[in-house]
Every structure is written in C-alpha cells, then in structure tokens.
Design an enzyme around this catalytic site. Structure first.
Site, short mmCIF file in Angstrom:
data_model
loop_
_atom_site.label_atom_id
_atom_site.label_comp_id
_atom_site.label_asym_id
_atom_site.label_seq_id
_atom_site.Cartn_x
_atom_site.Cartn_y
_atom_site.Cartn_z
CG ASP A 63 10.55 1.66 -2.88
OD1 ASP A 63 9.60 2.04 -2.17
OD2 ASP A 63 11.23 0.64 -2.62
CD GLU A 123 7.34 -1.77 1.36
OE1 GLU A 123 6.73 -2.51 2.14
OE2 GLU A 123 7.57 -2.10 0.17
#
Lengths: 55, 361
Positions: free
Chosen positions: B72, B128
């Site tokens: 991400d 994250e």
C-alpha cells in the site's frame, strides 16, 4: 578465531575467521563493536548509530 | 546472478506495481499483479490471507526467512513514468521498489541455496500506511526465524530501530459569545492554539511534534468559536514509552474546555545491531563492496510489530527515504538492481551462517 582487543575495556574479543568489515559484535562489557579494516588489519571501534529519515 | 532477462523482468514488475495505484485499503489489484509475478518466479504456496496480505513461499526448510514489504502507498496519484534510467510514480520508493526487489531476489537466491534447509517467504503486506493492520494480522500466522523488512534505506542503511508514534486528538468546546467582547468568553480557536504551543514547549526537545489537522470556529463573523479539533502526530524517541508521553500530557494539558486522547500508538523499538539478520545484510553489503550504516529511523514501520515474531529483524532497501510520501517519488534502475543484489546476497549469507551453526530462533 581472530582475537582482538576491545577498545573500551581492553579485554579480548573473539571474532570468527570469516568476519567482514561492517559486522557488529556485542562484547561482554556491554558495548557494540563494529569491525573495520584499516590498511588490511581488522580493528574494532564502538558502533555509531545515526538517525535516518524514514516511514 | 542477475542476467539481462531477469533485469528486464525486474523493471517490468516494478513498473507494473507502480502503475497499479494502491493506497491503503485499496491494495487488492496490486496484490493480484504481484501474485502473477510470483507464479512466474517459481514461488509456491501462494495465498492471500483474510486481511489481504500476499504470502508466497519457496522451499520447505525448518528455518525460514520472511521478506516483508508493504504494497500500500499513501494517497496521491503520481503519473507512472519510466525514462530508461529511473521509474517515477507513487510508492516506487515507499515501498514498492523494495518489495519488487525482494520478490526478484528471493527467486534468484533460491538457485544458490538449499531451500529444504532455508525456506524463503515473501510477504506483500497491506495497511502499513494506515494502522499496520496487515502486519498485525501476520502476528497470528507468520512463523519466521529471520525477517527483513523492505523499506528504503539508500541501500547501505541497516535500520535496527525506529521511533514510536501516537496520534493526539484534542477537542475543545466552549459556550461561544459575541466577538465584540472576546475578553468575556473562551474561544475554541485560542484554546487549540494554546494547547499546541504548550505541547510544543513541553515535548519538542525529545519528541517530534507535527500538527496534521486543525479546525475551529465557523464562517460566521460575530460568534466566538465554540468548537475546535486538532490532530497532532507525535513521534516517541527510543528510550521513552507511550506511558511517559501520557504522563506528561496529563500533567500539563490543563484546560477545562478541551479533552484529549491518544490513538493508534506504536512503541519505539530497537533490536541488537548484531542480530543474525542485520549481520547477514552487513556481510552482503561488504561482499558487494558497500559499507553498512546502522541507523534508527525517525519514522515508524511494520518492523516494530513484526519484531514480536523474532528479534532477528532489520530493515533495508533501495531508494531515498526522504522521497517517501512526496510528489517526487522516483528510483533509479541502478539503485533498484543494487537493492536486488543486496537482498539476494543477504539470503545466501544467511543460509551460509545457518550451515555454520546459527542457532537463532
């Protein structure tokens, strides 16, 4: 084994035969030591840890 | 080790990942792209867990190394571009570059080690840049003896710790009043400003204080602002705890108009610079003629969470970390390829250390 002196306490530090510059060893006296190569000789110096940017 | 066709595949992989915009909570398309590549690169047992993390393995060894990179990115689309020398695009530094490099490196390294001794586990984690929900879910399922977290450290950096982090939310509510007589009333805007100044005065020598959101009052010109809210990101230095921060705030935010809370906190973390993973990275760098730098990061990462699985953990990767989250994210092909070499050699060094009798668990 390679035997070197701890630059802080003066006692001996055992290093493996294939140790490379940049590796870190923890000594009994509590200090982390970085392996450095100086004119072909393996030496130890207290590890410096810097702060880096990053997520 | 890295022939022309593998280099070409590596560039193609990173470009495809960067082209697939994947801000936090929207990682599924990028995960599918990576899944296809892991099949081409001889990974097996390829699964996507219930949180959305991709897990792919090579080998069956009792010992295992996990290569963990997050897929991400922060929000903010940057048009992907490959100009022959560098790849530009959102997440190329943080952290699709390191993740793609790990993906290629795991496959390469498997040709140089006995994977029935050392299993390679590639993980593309999700979330994250949010609350690290991907890494948190891995705590329930992942067993690994050694972990490399793929984050940009300019190739030679070995990160063995990072600061903690908390979100401080301050809400101020007052009774309002007429702007003609401000001395009679408490303004929510002034309260917010005073709290921020007080926090900065108290904490800024040791902690890092960044207000990320401030709102108060309204567009009405003759009412003393009634409501205000502020969100402040606080980075906690190594050696301090979340409790230390709470105590300071309790003692020093003394206003009846405002309440505060800490959310999404992570503890500061530091592991031994001589841990087996850090040693393997340092040996790989040395053999490539590079000098390792040991660092603690001023930001946070999944490393703090994943250190609950093993202390044999370190963070490393290609890319300039100062470009993370900026609109200038770019990675040179040379750095990317160097990153692949470092990861592959790290796995090989680790394997050799295990053969020589590393007993880490």
């Amino acid at each position: 084994m390679i035997s070197k002196k701890c630059p802080i306490c003066g006692r001996s530090v055992d290093l493996p035969d294939d140790v490379l510059p940049g590796e870190v060893v923890d000594h009994d006296c509590g200090v982390s030591l970085e392996v450095i190569l100086n004119n072909g000789e393996i030496l130890l110096k207290p590890l410096e840890i810097s702060e880096d940017w990053g997520e | 080790m890295l022939n022309a066709s593998m280099k070409s595949l590596a560039v193609e992989l990173l470009l495809d990942l960067v082209k697939t915009y994947s801000p936090t909570y929207r990682e599924d398309k990028a995960i599918r792209v990576l899944e296809d590549y892991t099949r081409r690169l001889k990974y097996n047992n390829i699964t996507i867990d219930s949180t959305g993390n991709l897990i792919a393995e090579i080998g069956s060894g009792d010992k295992s190394i996990a290569l963990v990179g997050h897929i991400d990115t922060v929000r903010g689309y940057i048009k992907p571009l490959f100009n022959g020398n560098e790849i530009i695009g959102r997440g190329v530094v943080d952290a699709k570059g390191p993740l793609a490099a790990m993906t290629i490196a795991g496959s390469i390294a498997s040709n140089y080690i006995d994977t029935s001794t050392l299993k390679i586990i590639l993980i593309a984690s999700v979330g994250e840049e949010g609350s690290s929900y991907g890494a948190r879910s891995l705590l329930k399922t992942l067993k690994a003896d050694y972990i490399i977290v793929g984050e940009p450290t300019n190739i030679t950096g070995i990160a063995i710790g990072c600061k903690g982090s908390c979100r401080l939310i301050v809400k101020c509510n007052t009774t309002g009043g007429h702007t003609a007589n401000p001395e009679l009333y408490i303004s929510a805007c002034r309260e917010i400003i005073e709290v921020l100044e007080s926090i900065e005065a108290l904490l800024s020598r040791e902690y890092t204080i960044t207000p990320t959101y401030v709102r108060c009052g309204s567009s009405i010109n003759n009412i003393i602002p009634r409501n205000g809210i502020m969100i402040v990101n606080i980075r906690i230095p190594i050696g301090k705890s979340i409790e230390d921060l709470e105590e300071i705030l309790h003692k020093n935010i003394n206003t009846s108009s405002c309440t505060w809370m800490l959310r999404d906190c992570s503890m500061p973390f530091k592991t031994s610079p001589s841990n087996t993973t850090a040693r393997a990275i340092s040996r790989a760098l040395a053999k490539l003629g590079l000098k390792p730098r040991y660092v603690v990061k001023s930001g946070t990462s999944d490393m703090t969470i994943l250190s609950k699985i093993t202390n044999n953990i370190a963070e490393n990767g290609p890319g300039a970390p100062e470009l993370s989250h900026t609109d200038n994210e770019a990675m040179s092909i040379d750095d990317y390829i160097a990153g692949i070499r470092v990861y592959a050699n790290t796995i090989i060094e680790l394997y050799n250390m295990i053969k020589l009798g590393d007993k880490s668990r």
